[in-house]
Design a protein around this motif. Structure first.
Motif, short mmCIF file in Angstrom:
data_model
loop_
_atom_site.label_atom_id
_atom_site.label_comp_id
_atom_site.label_asym_id
_atom_site.label_seq_id
_atom_site.Cartn_x
_atom_site.Cartn_y
_atom_site.Cartn_z
N HIS A 147 -16.30 -0.27 8.13
CA HIS A 147 -15.14 -0.90 8.87
C HIS A 147 -14.37 -1.55 8.26
O HIS A 147 -14.34 -3.06 8.16
N SER A 148 -13.77 -1.06 7.04
CA SER A 148 -12.75 -1.72 6.41
C SER A 148 -11.47 -1.01 6.41
O SER A 148 -11.30 0.16 6.85
N GLY A 149 -10.28 -1.73 5.97
CA GLY A 149 -8.95 -1.16 5.85
C GLY A 149 -8.27 -1.79 4.77
O GLY A 149 -8.85 -2.74 3.93
N SER A 150 -7.34 -1.35 4.24
CA SER A 150 -6.52 -1.71 3.11
C SER A 150 -5.45 -2.43 3.38
O SER A 150 -4.65 -2.18 4.40
N TRP A 151 -4.72 -3.20 2.46
CA TRP A 151 -3.46 -3.87 2.58
C TRP A 151 -2.74 -3.81 1.26
O TRP A 151 -3.32 -3.88 0.32
N GLU A 152 -1.40 -4.06 1.12
CA GLU A 152 -0.78 -4.11 0.13
C GLU A 152 0.40 -4.75 0.35
O GLU A 152 1.18 -4.86 1.26
N ILE A 153 0.92 -5.64 -0.85
CA ILE A 153 2.09 -6.28 -0.76
C ILE A 153 2.99 -5.90 -1.92
O ILE A 153 2.40 -5.95 -3.11
N VAL A 155 5.41 -7.09 -4.24
CA VAL A 155 5.87 -8.55 -4.66
C VAL A 155 7.47 -8.61 -4.61
O VAL A 155 7.80 -9.65 -4.41
N PRO A 156 8.25 -7.91 -5.40
CA PRO A 156 9.42 -8.35 -5.29
C PRO A 156 10.07 -8.37 -3.76
O PRO A 156 10.73 -9.42 -3.73
N GLY A 157 9.76 -7.61 -3.01
CA GLY A 157 10.31 -8.03 -1.58
C GLY A 157 9.42 -8.52 -0.47
O GLY A 157 9.73 -9.00 0.60
N GLN A 158 7.96 -9.03 -1.16
CA GLN A 158 7.04 -9.51 -0.43
C GLN A 158 6.66 -8.62 1.01
O GLN A 158 6.62 -9.39 2.08
N GLU A 159 6.79 -7.67 0.93
CA GLU A 159 6.80 -6.39 1.98
C GLU A 159 5.22 -6.43 2.26
O GLU A 159 4.43 -5.78 1.24
N LEU A 160 4.49 -6.41 3.49
CA LEU A 160 3.22 -6.39 3.71
C LEU A 160 2.91 -5.01 4.43
O LEU A 160 3.76 -4.92 5.28
N LEU A 161 2.17 -4.18 3.97
CA LEU A 161 1.66 -3.01 4.59
C LEU A 161 0.40 -3.09 4.84
O LEU A 161 -0.58 -3.15 3.98
N LEU A 162 -0.19 -2.71 6.17
CA LEU A 162 -1.45 -2.70 6.60
C LEU A 162 -2.15 -1.09 6.87
O LEU A 162 -1.00 -0.58 7.45
N SER A 163 -3.16 -0.94 6.59
CA SER A 163 -3.79 0.51 6.80
C SER A 163 -3.92 0.39 8.60
O SER A 163 -3.95 -0.51 8.84
N LYS A 164 -4.23 1.71 8.88
CA LYS A 164 -4.56 1.96 10.17
C LYS A 164 -5.99 1.06 10.54
O LYS A 164 -6.00 0.40 11.66
N GLN A 177 4.32 -4.32 12.58
CA GLN A 177 4.56 -4.71 11.21
C GLN A 177 4.47 -6.31 11.17
O GLN A 177 4.52 -6.99 12.25
N LEU A 178 3.64 -6.65 10.05
CA LEU A 178 3.46 -8.13 10.00
C LEU A 178 4.01 -8.61 8.71
O LEU A 178 4.32 -8.01 7.58
N LEU A 179 4.46 -9.95 8.64
CA LEU A 179 4.69 -10.57 7.40
C LEU A 179 3.66 -11.22 6.81
O LEU A 179 2.58 -11.17 7.71
N ILE A 180 3.76 -11.60 5.41
CA ILE A 180 2.23 -12.22 4.91
C ILE A 180 1.98 -13.61 5.87
O ILE A 180 0.80 -13.75 5.83
N ALA A 181 2.79 -14.25 6.20
CA ALA A 181 2.46 -15.53 7.00
C ALA A 181 1.85 -15.11 8.32
O ALA A 181 1.12 -15.96 8.91
N ASP A 182 2.31 -13.98 8.82
CA ASP A 182 1.86 -13.58 9.98
C ASP A 182 0.21 -13.30 9.86
O ASP A 182 -0.61 -13.34 10.59
N LYS A 238 4.61 -8.71 -15.44
CA LYS A 238 5.22 -9.02 -14.19
C LYS A 238 4.30 -8.44 -13.07
O LYS A 238 4.01 -7.22 -12.90
N ALA A 239 4.11 -9.23 -11.73
CA ALA A 239 3.20 -8.42 -10.70
C ALA A 239 4.30 -7.56 -9.94
O ALA A 239 5.42 -7.85 -9.79
N LEU A 240 3.77 -6.18 -9.68
CA LEU A 240 4.44 -5.34 -8.85
C LEU A 240 3.86 -5.34 -7.23
O LEU A 240 4.72 -5.27 -6.46
N THR A 241 2.61 -5.09 -7.36
CA THR A 241 1.97 -5.03 -6.16
C THR A 241 0.37 -5.93 -6.05
O THR A 241 -0.16 -6.20 -7.15
N VAL A 242 0.26 -6.21 -4.84
CA VAL A 242 -1.06 -6.86 -4.78
C VAL A 242 -1.75 -6.01 -3.40
O VAL A 242 -1.27 -5.76 -2.57
#
Length: 491
Positions: A147-153, A155-164, A177-182, A238-242
């Motif tokens: 019961h795990s999921g993945s997430w990705e940020i 970095v340049p646009g600080q866009e957050l993506l969450l897996s299903k 869709q969520l922001l990092i703060a969310d 430089k960080a590309l993604t987290v």
């Protein structure tokens, strides 16, 4: 055919053949009507042969080189290829080292029956592709199983993506869709700075992180999760993604807590047994030694008056021994009673039964006894224990009342951190906790010159409470009063 039959310059042809060989590629030409197949030298080399090793004809290619499951697809695409069209197929061909993958790109020239194409060995790429697909499959299966999921940020646009799966853990509506703060806001207040600082450090300096934190889902369920993060960097550092994983570990956390609680309870029970063994050994041995001494003295004496006096002492010690055995039996009874099943009990009826039993004590002392169980009307407990706890604390408050004022005893319930509590307060003489705090609940420990003090009531009460996983806290001030805070069961 060589690489291109129409080339008249043999040096150019040789150069093209070498180029195709270096690229692990080949050229071919096929006449649909005559079924004649012409191949470049690179065709043989791509299969690991020299032209002198075998002759590649259309029939040989179809039946000996092309993998049988790919034949139908190849013939269909070749025969339906319209003039001017280009097609690209991935085929398996039998090389000297076994079947390997090739990319076959071909084209039909205008109004001719001739197909011409190129063949490139893509086996290594396909192997990598399959390995990645297998890893992704295993990853997906692992994600589903734990019961795990993945997430990705990004970095340049600080866009957050969450897996299903990650959205499912958070109980998010689909496609929201969520922001990092969310995402950070889902976590309990004390854990938010931990996650926010870790994400910031991952984006700024590439520091990885892993935490076990609590969050509240969209349906307000409070769960434990494990969240991990790793940073991908470019050639400049430089960080590309987290990228990370969000895993629901609530069940394992609860089991871990239950196991730790059980272990602590076992340690406590073991300590209780050791204490009980010490009490039996110490208390009974003292009485038995005194009895043996007096019996020997009695046998040695001849005067009747002296024998009578010793016999009185023997009776006194016998009575004391009987009382000690009775108290030890009460402790043993606690150990056997805890096996009883807890049942829901309304506190007020039990309290009123105790007050009725203590009616003469209350009237004689002119005590005022107050109660309020509105905060927690009922508990899951052993009925006899609850009655004994209320009885002992009220009796204790009345017994140690202050001589200069009317005694007031208060009993109320409360819920603190998912546990039921009973709180007893009085305005009695108080206890010097600095002097007696560590012995307050000891057996036969008394701290006041009171004729009825035996030092067994609080000892029995504490054993009853702790046997069911509870605890007792005490605060007191000499001349002001005492408060006992009794932790009962989880609500």
């Amino acid at each position: 055919m060589r690489s291109i039959d129409t080339y008249g310059d043999q040096d150019q042809v040789a150069n093209i053949d070498q180029l195709l060989h270096d690229a692990n590629a080949a050229l071919w030409e096929y006449n649909i009507q005559s079924k004649q197949l012409k191949c470049s030298l690179g065709f043989y080399h791509a299969l690991g042969y020299e032209p002198t090793d075998l002759t590649i004809t259309y029939t040989y290619f179809i039946h000996e080189i092309l993998y049988h499951e790919d034949v139908a697809m190849m013939l269909k695409e070749a025969n339906t290829c319209e003039p001017g069209w280009s097609k690209c197929l991935e085929l398996r061909l039998l090389t000297k080292n076994g079947y390997q993958w090739f990319q076959n790109t071909f084209r039909r020239e205008n109004a001719t029956a001739v197909l011409s194409g190129s063949l490139v060995n893509i086996h290594q790429f396909k192997v990598i592709e399959f390995e990645l697909a297998a890893k992704n499959k295993r990853y997906e299966n692992t994600i589903k199983s734990v019961h795990s999921g993945s997430w990705e940020i990004a970095v340049p646009g600080q866009e957050l993506l969450l897996s299903k799966e990650a959205g499912s853990i958070l109980e998010l509506p689909s496609n929201e869709q969520l922001l990092i703060a969310d995402l950070v806001a889902f976590f309990v207040p004390e854990h938010r700075p931990v996650l926010q600082n870790s994400i910031s450090a991952a984006m700024s300096i590439g520091k990885p992180f892993e935490h076990d934190l609590q969050l509240r889902t969209c349906s307000s369920s409070l769960i434990w999760v494990k969240i991990k993060g790793l940073t991908s960097i470019d050639e400049y550092g430089k960080a590309l993604t987290v990228k990370g994983v969000l895993q629901n570990i609530d069940q394992s956390k609860r089991k871990e807590k239950e196991l730790r609680t059980s272990f602590e309870f076992m340690e406590y029970q073991n300590k209780r047994l050791q204490n009980f063994a010490y009490m039996v050994s110490h208390n009974l041995r003292s009485h038995v030694n005194n009895l043996q001494y007096l019996v020997r003295m009695y046998d040695e004496l001849e005067e009747a008056d002296e024998k009578r006096e010793v016999f009185i002492h023997i009776n006194t010690i016998s009575d004391s021994l009987s009382t000690t055995i009775q108290h030890l039996n009460e402790i043993v009874k606690i150990e056997s009673d805890i096996k009883q099943e807890k049942v829901p009990i309304f506190i007020e009826p039990v309290f009123k039964n105790v007050i009725k039993a203590l009616e003469s004590n209350i009237e004689q002392s002119e005590a005022i006894v107050l109660h309020d169980f509105s905060a927690c009307p009922s508990v899951n407990y052993i009925p006899a224990y609850l009655e004994s706890i209320i009885h002992n604390f009220i009796t204790n408050s009345i017994k140690y009342r202050h001589a200069g004022r009317q005694p007031v005893v208060s009993c109320k319930s409360d819920i603190i951190e998912d546990h039921a509590y009973l709180i007893f307060e009085d305005n009695g003489i108080g206890i010097d906790l600095k002097r007696h705090g560590n012995k307050l609940f000891g057996m036969y420990q008394t701290f006041h010159d009171h004729a009825d003090s035996k030092g067994i009531g609080l000892f029995i009460t504490r054993n009853q409470v702790e046997a069911l996983g509870g605890s007792i806290e005490v605060t007191s001030e000499i001349g002001v009063g005492t408060t006992f805070k009794v932790k009962l069961s989880r609500v």
